[in-house]
Design a protein around this motif. Structure first.
Motif, PDB file in Angstrom:
ATOM      1  N   MET A   1      12.892   2.152  -5.948  1.00 51.17           N
ATOM      2  CA  MET A   1      12.209   1.109  -5.184  1.00 51.17           C
ATOM      3  C   MET A   1      10.798   0.832  -5.693  1.00 51.17           C
ATOM      4  O   MET A   1      10.219  -0.221  -5.416  1.00 51.17           O
ATOM      5  CB  MET A   1      12.146   1.506  -3.706  1.00 51.17           C
ATOM      6  N   THR A   2      10.213   1.748  -6.439  1.00 52.54           N
ATOM      7  CA  THR A   2       8.837   1.569  -6.919  1.00 52.54           C
ATOM      8  C   THR A   2       8.771   0.834  -8.248  1.00 52.54           C
ATOM      9  O   THR A   2       7.671   0.562  -8.729  1.00 52.54           O
ATOM     10  CB  THR A   2       8.162   2.942  -7.077  1.00 52.54           C
ATOM     11  N   TYR A   3       9.908   0.512  -8.843  1.00 55.01           N
ATOM     12  CA  TYR A   3       9.893  -0.054 -10.192  1.00 55.01           C
ATOM     13  C   TYR A   3       9.104  -1.363 -10.295  1.00 55.01           C
ATOM     14  O   TYR A   3       8.329  -1.533 -11.236  1.00 55.01           O
ATOM     15  CB  TYR A   3      11.312  -0.263 -10.705  1.00 55.01           C
ATOM     16  N   PRO A   4       9.253  -2.332  -9.376  1.00 60.32           N
ATOM     17  CA  PRO A   4       8.465  -3.565  -9.516  1.00 60.32           C
ATOM     18  C   PRO A   4       6.964  -3.324  -9.535  1.00 60.32           C
ATOM     19  O   PRO A   4       6.235  -3.925 -10.326  1.00 60.32           O
ATOM     20  CB  PRO A   4       8.898  -4.389  -8.292  1.00 60.32           C
ATOM     21  N   VAL A   5       6.487  -2.433  -8.657  1.00 54.50           N
ATOM     22  CA  VAL A   5       5.046  -2.149  -8.617  1.00 54.50           C
ATOM     23  C   VAL A   5       4.599  -1.458  -9.898  1.00 54.50           C
ATOM     24  O   VAL A   5       3.551  -1.783 -10.468  1.00 54.50           O
ATOM     25  CB  VAL A   5       4.713  -1.289  -7.379  1.00 54.50           C
ATOM     26  N   VAL A   6       5.391  -0.495 -10.370  1.00 53.14           N
ATOM     27  CA  VAL A   6       5.044   0.209 -11.607  1.00 53.14           C
ATOM     28  C   VAL A   6       4.984  -0.764 -12.780  1.00 53.14           C
ATOM     29  O   VAL A   6       4.035  -0.757 -13.575  1.00 53.14           O
ATOM     30  CB  VAL A   6       6.062   1.339 -11.886  1.00 53.14           C
ATOM     31  N   GLN A   7       5.974  -1.640 -12.866  1.00 52.78           N
ATOM     32  CA  GLN A   7       6.020  -2.596 -13.971  1.00 52.78           C
ATOM     33  C   GLN A   7       4.851  -3.571 -13.896  1.00 52.78           C
ATOM     34  O   GLN A   7       4.229  -3.907 -14.918  1.00 52.78           O
ATOM     35  CB  GLN A   7       7.349  -3.359 -13.939  1.00 52.78           C
ATOM     36  N   LEU A   8       4.529  -4.041 -12.708  1.00 54.58           N
ATOM     37  CA  LEU A   8       3.419  -4.976 -12.540  1.00 54.58           C
ATOM     38  C   LEU A   8       2.090  -4.315 -12.882  1.00 54.58           C
ATOM     39  O   LEU A   8       1.231  -4.914 -13.544  1.00 54.58           O
ATOM     40  CB  LEU A   8       3.393  -5.494 -11.100  1.00 54.58           C
ATOM     41  N   ALA A   9       1.904  -3.067 -12.447  1.00 54.30           N
ATOM     42  CA  ALA A   9       0.658  -2.356 -12.734  1.00 54.30           C
ATOM     43  C   ALA A   9       0.470  -2.153 -14.231  1.00 54.30           C
ATOM     44  O   ALA A   9      -0.628  -2.344 -14.769  1.00 54.30           O
ATOM     45  CB  ALA A   9       0.648  -1.002 -12.008  1.00 54.30           C
TER      46      ALA A   9
ATOM     47  N   TRP B   1       0.840  -1.206   0.000  1.00 53.89           N
ATOM     48  CA  TRP B   1       0.000   0.000   0.000  1.00 53.89           C
ATOM     49  C   TRP B   1       0.875   1.255   0.000  1.00 53.89           C
ATOM     50  O   TRP B   1       0.585   2.226  -0.711  1.00 53.89           O
ATOM     51  CB  TRP B   1      -0.899  -0.021   1.231  1.00 53.89           C
ATOM     52  N   THR B   2       1.938   1.253   0.796  1.00 50.64           N
ATOM     53  CA  THR B   2       2.810   2.431   0.890  1.00 50.64           C
ATOM     54  C   THR B   2       3.482   2.734  -0.442  1.00 50.64           C
ATOM     55  O   THR B   2       3.524   3.896  -0.886  1.00 50.64           O
ATOM     56  CB  THR B   2       3.867   2.215   1.979  1.00 50.64           C
ATOM     57  N   ILE B   3       4.007   1.690  -1.102  1.00 52.90           N
ATOM     58  CA  ILE B   3       4.683   1.912  -2.383  1.00 52.90           C
ATOM     59  C   ILE B   3       3.679   2.399  -3.430  1.00 52.90           C
ATOM     60  O   ILE B   3       3.973   3.332  -4.195  1.00 52.90           O
ATOM     61  CB  ILE B   3       5.367   0.615  -2.847  1.00 52.90           C
ATOM     62  N   CYS B   4       2.493   1.780  -3.458  1.00 52.08           N
ATOM     63  CA  CYS B   4       1.476   2.199  -4.432  1.00 52.08           C
ATOM     64  C   CYS B   4       1.063   3.647  -4.217  1.00 52.08           C
ATOM     65  O   CYS B   4       0.878   4.401  -5.187  1.00 52.08           O
ATOM     66  CB  CYS B   4       0.255   1.285  -4.340  1.00 52.08           C
TER      67      CYS B   4
ATOM     68  N   VAL C   1      -6.529  -0.919  -5.944  1.00 51.61           N
ATOM     69  CA  VAL C   1      -6.441  -2.327  -5.540  1.00 51.61           C
ATOM     70  C   VAL C   1      -5.730  -2.455  -4.190  1.00 51.61           C
ATOM     71  O   VAL C   1      -6.163  -3.214  -3.311  1.00 51.61           O
ATOM     72  CB  VAL C   1      -5.712  -3.141  -6.631  1.00 51.61           C
ATOM     73  N   SER C   2      -4.647  -1.716  -4.014  1.00 49.06           N
ATOM     74  CA  SER C   2      -3.915  -1.788  -2.744  1.00 49.06           C
ATOM     75  C   SER C   2      -4.769  -1.300  -1.580  1.00 49.06           C
ATOM     76  O   SER C   2      -4.730  -1.871  -0.483  1.00 49.06           O
ATOM     77  CB  SER C   2      -2.626  -0.970  -2.841  1.00 49.06           C
ATOM     78  N   THR C   3      -5.562  -0.250  -1.800  1.00 51.21           N
ATOM     79  CA  THR C   3      -6.449   0.249  -0.740  1.00 51.21           C
ATOM     80  C   THR C   3      -7.511  -0.785  -0.391  1.00 51.21           C
ATOM     81  O   THR C   3      -7.821  -1.017   0.786  1.00 51.21           O
ATOM     82  CB  THR C   3      -7.110   1.560  -1.193  1.00 51.21           C
ATOM     83  N   THR C   4      -8.082  -1.418  -1.407  1.00 51.78           N
ATOM     84  CA  THR C   4      -9.112  -2.427  -1.168  1.00 51.78           C
ATOM     85  C   THR C   4      -8.544  -3.630  -0.417  1.00 51.78           C
ATOM     86  O   THR C   4      -9.175  -4.157   0.516  1.00 51.78           O
ATOM     87  CB  THR C   4      -9.717  -2.881  -2.505  1.00 51.78           C
ATOM     88  N   ILE C   5      -7.344  -4.067  -0.793  1.00 53.87           N
ATOM     89  CA  ILE C   5      -6.717  -5.216  -0.124  1.00 53.87           C
ATOM     90  C   ILE C   5      -6.422  -4.894   1.341  1.00 53.87           C
ATOM     91  O   ILE C   5      -6.708  -5.694   2.252  1.00 53.87           O
ATOM     92  CB  ILE C   5      -5.432  -5.621  -0.865  1.00 53.87           C
ATOM     93  N   LEU C   6      -5.855  -3.705   1.587  1.00 58.58           N
ATOM     94  CA  LEU C   6      -5.534  -3.325   2.967  1.00 58.58           C
ATOM     95  C   LEU C   6      -6.802  -3.195   3.803  1.00 58.58           C
ATOM     96  O   LEU C   6      -6.841  -3.617   4.973  1.00 58.58           O
ATOM     97  CB  LEU C   6      -4.753  -2.013   2.976  1.00 58.58           C
ATOM     98  N   ALA C   7      -7.860  -2.616   3.214  1.00 56.93           N
ATOM     99  CA  ALA C   7      -9.114  -2.471   3.951  1.00 56.93           C
ATOM    100  C   ALA C   7      -9.736  -3.831   4.255  1.00 56.93           C
ATOM    101  O   ALA C   7     -10.270  -4.055   5.356  1.00 56.93           O
ATOM    102  CB  ALA C   7     -10.087  -1.614   3.146  1.00 56.93           C
ATOM    103  N   ALA C   8      -9.684  -4.754   3.278  1.00 52.69           N
ATOM    104  CA  ALA C   8     -10.249  -6.087   3.506  1.00 52.69           C
ATOM    105  C   ALA C   8      -9.479  -6.834   4.594  1.00 52.69           C
ATOM    106  O   ALA C   8     -10.072  -7.521   5.438  1.00 52.69           O
ATOM    107  CB  ALA C   8     -10.232  -6.878   2.200  1.00 52.69           C
TER     108      ALA C   8
ATOM    109  N   PHE D   1      -3.978   0.316  -9.679  1.00 50.19           N
ATOM    110  CA  PHE D   1      -3.259  -0.482  -8.689  1.00 50.19           C
ATOM    111  C   PHE D   1      -3.322   0.180  -7.315  1.00 50.19           C
ATOM    112  O   PHE D   1      -3.330  -0.508  -6.294  1.00 50.19           O
ATOM    113  CB  PHE D   1      -1.808  -0.668  -9.133  1.00 50.19           C
ATOM    114  N   THR D   2      -3.357   1.499  -7.269  1.00 52.44           N
ATOM    115  CA  THR D   2      -3.532   2.189  -5.987  1.00 52.44           C
ATOM    116  C   THR D   2      -4.866   1.822  -5.363  1.00 52.44           C
ATOM    117  O   THR D   2      -4.957   1.556  -4.158  1.00 52.44           O
ATOM    118  CB  THR D   2      -3.441   3.709  -6.193  1.00 52.44           C
TER     119      THR D   2
END
Length: 700
Positions: free
Chosen positions: A649-657, A308-311, A368-375, A365-366
């Motif tokens: 440090m954000t490259y993996p998340v950016v690439q995956l998104a 969530w923080t990286i996103c 998605v990260s919020t929904t996952i953390l909230a769930a 993806f942001t």
């Protein structure tokens, strides 16, 4: 049964409206529909006054009596200001302020004391009737075309009702009141999402309605009036929800209140956004207070929290970069003196579409990260956590909707190059010859007018100008080859290639369409296409050739046989006049003047389909032209974008998104649609072909 009921309701509505027209005589439909609004307001006022009276009657509290008398007094003052002193704005502001405040009191104040009272039940029915009349009024206004749509996130009446309802929620305990205030803020954000037609606005509305009805007020542990709550939420959601279908505002018009903000205010708006995000994360971390199954909760929260923080780091950097690019576009608009009217064109020319294409996937993806953390951290008993989640979700959906809308509505970047060689005669060996001295002045005037028209065309459509070359002595093949190759290599400031490359040529040509150059050299279409293949490669850019010359038809016919490239040729036909005394023969430059006027003046009366035109138009497109889509981010584009804006440090998340966002799950439907468009354009080409850049290709 459903059909009978539907017929009966529609028949009654039609009969009522017809009777209303007969009674009013010359009164317009707008005035007739407006009476439904008055009826809704009257029902609401009676319900509010009756509800306050019941509370005073059952509790005998002096506070309730004071509020009841004060409400009558203020509503009376508002009516006097509105109807007798024509102070519409002030009277309406007082009315809506007190309506929101009184609805809040009916929702939260002395609910247990009036349960089962007959007058309270009448109040509830009046509230439901008010909502029904209000919804019907809003619907009929839009069906009858009586609504004027203006670029606004919230109207003054909506803002006042929201604010006063939040103030009235202080009737409950302060920490519970804060949860209600956050919920009201979430409702306001949801209304903005609906009014701007954000992509995820309707799913957010469903989520808001379900969670609020099932969980939020249950977590408050207080008694509420569901009818008053339904009346408040329905009255406010009604207009934005209907505007999702009925509003005809463009994307830039819907987002205009945000797009015209000063750069300083837009950047300062990130501060409350960051506060909301950090607060949500802290509230989610309270899940760790319960140490039951700590060996699962702590590692899970660390993983999801880090994701969530990286996103959200990517989210903040993306929004900051958007503000920077938008500020550049605003400065261009101010320098041109065009204001907001040409902001969409400026954003397109500055590569905003490419930026938004990448940002849209990152924003998803942001979410998605919020929904996952909230769930993972869900706390059904915490009203503040639930309300904060309902606020964060539409806030992030708003930015996702903004990037999605701009990515779909903005045109691509475009660059243009013009070559004008004013030679009309050719010697037997193919060498261009200059005009006789007595015609040089006339030629210069015509050529200068042609250059002015081309520059006007480039400026009007915000096409980046590579150059406008003018030579009365001809151009050597080597010089022209170097210039065209350099032109075809151009890229945008962000790195990717331009979406469209426009080449304009006016000068002498042979019967086969070849350009006649100095030294007896010629330039063929297949040479230009060869250079285009070398420079464009597998990238999705297109080339448009605009020819104002006597022999453009061969190139138009030849380009229709080209495969694997997106190339179009706009040519001209100069018809010879049979009676020279009645009408002058068309000259080179006449087509350019008319074509530019047609594409730059929306009020132009030029009709290309008119028969007997001395200057006709013809265009041809390659076989795969219909497959063209605006440039989508490639792997190298993503790498350049990441290096330009984000930390390592954000490259993996950016690439995956970006990889997930690039998946095409409906490739079969896309393939069938592409084949249909290809057959349609090749077999039945339209008389006017929109390029998507603001100008059109035409044929007579």
């Amino acid at each position: 049964m459903y059909r009978v009921l539907r017929y009966g309701v529609s028949h009654c509505l039609h009969a009522a409206m017809s009777r209303l027209e007969e009674v009013n005589g010359e009164v317009s439909m707008r005035s007739s529909v407006r009476w439904l609004g008055y009826l809704s307001g009257l029902n609401l006022l009676v319900a509010l006054c009756l509800g306050l009276y019941v509370r005073w009657e059952r509790t005998a509290e002096p506070t309730d009596l004071v509020i009841f008398v004060l409400a009558l007094f203020v509503l009376g003052i508002a009516s006097v200001l509105y109807y007798y002193f024509s102070m519409d704005k002030l009277g309406s502001s007082l009315f809506h302020t007190w309506v929101g405040c009184l609805l809040g009191l009916l929702c939260f104040h002395n609910i247990t004391a009036v349960e089962g009272d007959v007058k309270e039940q009448v109040t509830n029915y009046l509230l439901l009737a008010s909502v029904s009349f209000r919804t019907l009024w809003a619907l009929l206004e839009r069906v009858c075309g009586c609504t004027r749509y203006r670029p606004a996130f919230l109207t003054l009446a909506e803002f006042l009702q929201l604010a006063s309802f939040a103030v009235a929620s202080t009737a409950v305990l302060i920490h519970k009141s804060f949860s209600v205030m956050v919920l009201v803020l979430a409702l306001a954000t949801l209304m903005v999402a609906l009014r701007t037609k954000a992509l995820l606005a309707l799913p957010n509305l469903v989520c808001f309605a379900v969670i609020t009805a099932v969980l939020f007020f249950k977590s408050l542990n207080i008694s509420t009036n569901p009818f008053a709550l339904a009346c408040f939420f329905s009255q406010l959601i009604c207009d934005p929800l209907l505007d999702v279908y009925f509003s005809g505002l463009s994307v830039t018009e819907r987002w205009q209140p945000f797009l015209v903000w000063r750069a300083l205010w837009r950047r300062l708006s990130l501060v409350p956004l960051l506060v909301v995000q950090v607060t949500f994360f802290i509230l989610a971390a309270r899940k760790l207070e319960d140490l039951d199954q700590w060996y699962l909760k702590i590692p899970g929260f660390v993983v999801y929290g880090l994701f969530w923080t990286i996103c959200h780091m990517v989210f903040v950097i993306t929004v900051w970069g958007f503000h920077t690019k938008l500020s550049d576009c605003q400065r261009v608009c101010l320098s041109q003196g065009s204001g907001v009217s040409s902001l969409d064109k400026v954003m397109a020319s500055k590569g905003m579409r490419h930026f938004c294409l990448i940002s849209e996937r990152l924003m998803f993806f942001t979410l998605v990260s919020t929904t996952i953390l909230a769930a993972f951290s869900w706390q059904a008993s915490s009203s503040i956590f639930v309300s904060m989640f309902l606020l964060v979700l539409p806030l992030e959906s708003l930015f996702h909707g903004l990037f999605h809308e701009l990515a779909n509505c903005l045109g691509g970047t475009c660059v243009g190059y013009a070559v004008v060689i004013p030679t009309n005669y050719c010697s037997p060996d193919g060498q261009p010859m200059l005009l006789p001295p007595d015609q040089v002045e006339q030629l210069n005037l015509r050529s200068t007018g042609m250059l002015n028209s081309v520059q006007r065309f480039f400026a009007h459509h915000l096409i980046e100008t590579f150059g406008c070359d003018y030579s009365t002595s001809g151009v050597a093949l080597e010089a022209l080859q170097a210039k065209i190759k350099a032109f075809l290599e151009l890229r945008t400031a962000d790195g990717p290639r331009h979406d469209t490359y426009v080449v304009f040529y006016s000068g002498h040509t042979h019967r086969s369409g070849e350009w006649a150059l100095a030294g007896g050299d010629t330039l063929r279409l297949d040479q230009i296409l060869k250079w285009w293949r070398e420079k464009n490669g597998s990238l999705c850019s297109r080339l448009i050739l605009v020819l104002d010359c006597e022999n453009s038809s061969p190139w138009v016919e030849e380009v229709r046989k080209v495969e694997g490239l997106y190339v179009a040729v706009q040519g001209a036909k100069l018809c010879r006049m049979t009676d020279v005394e009645l009408q002058d023969s068309p000259q080179l430059g006449d087509f350019t003047a008319q074509w530019v006027e047609y594409n730059c003046n929306t009020n132009s009366d030029i009709q290309w389909s008119e028969r007997g035109r001395p200057v006709a138009a013809i265009y041809g497109i390659s076989k795969h032209w219909s497959d063209y889509t605006l440039h989508l981010p490639t792997g190298s584009d993503v790498t350049k974008h990441w290096r330009m804006y984000f930390p390592r440090m954000t490259y993996p998340v950016v690439q995956l998104a970006l990889w997930c966002g690039g998946l095409n799950l409906f490739w079969a439907c896309s393939f069938c649609l592409r084949c249909f468009k290809r057959v349609k354009l090749n077999w039945f080409p339209p008389a006017i072909l929109d390029t998507g850049q603001g100008f059109k290709l035409v044929r007579s």
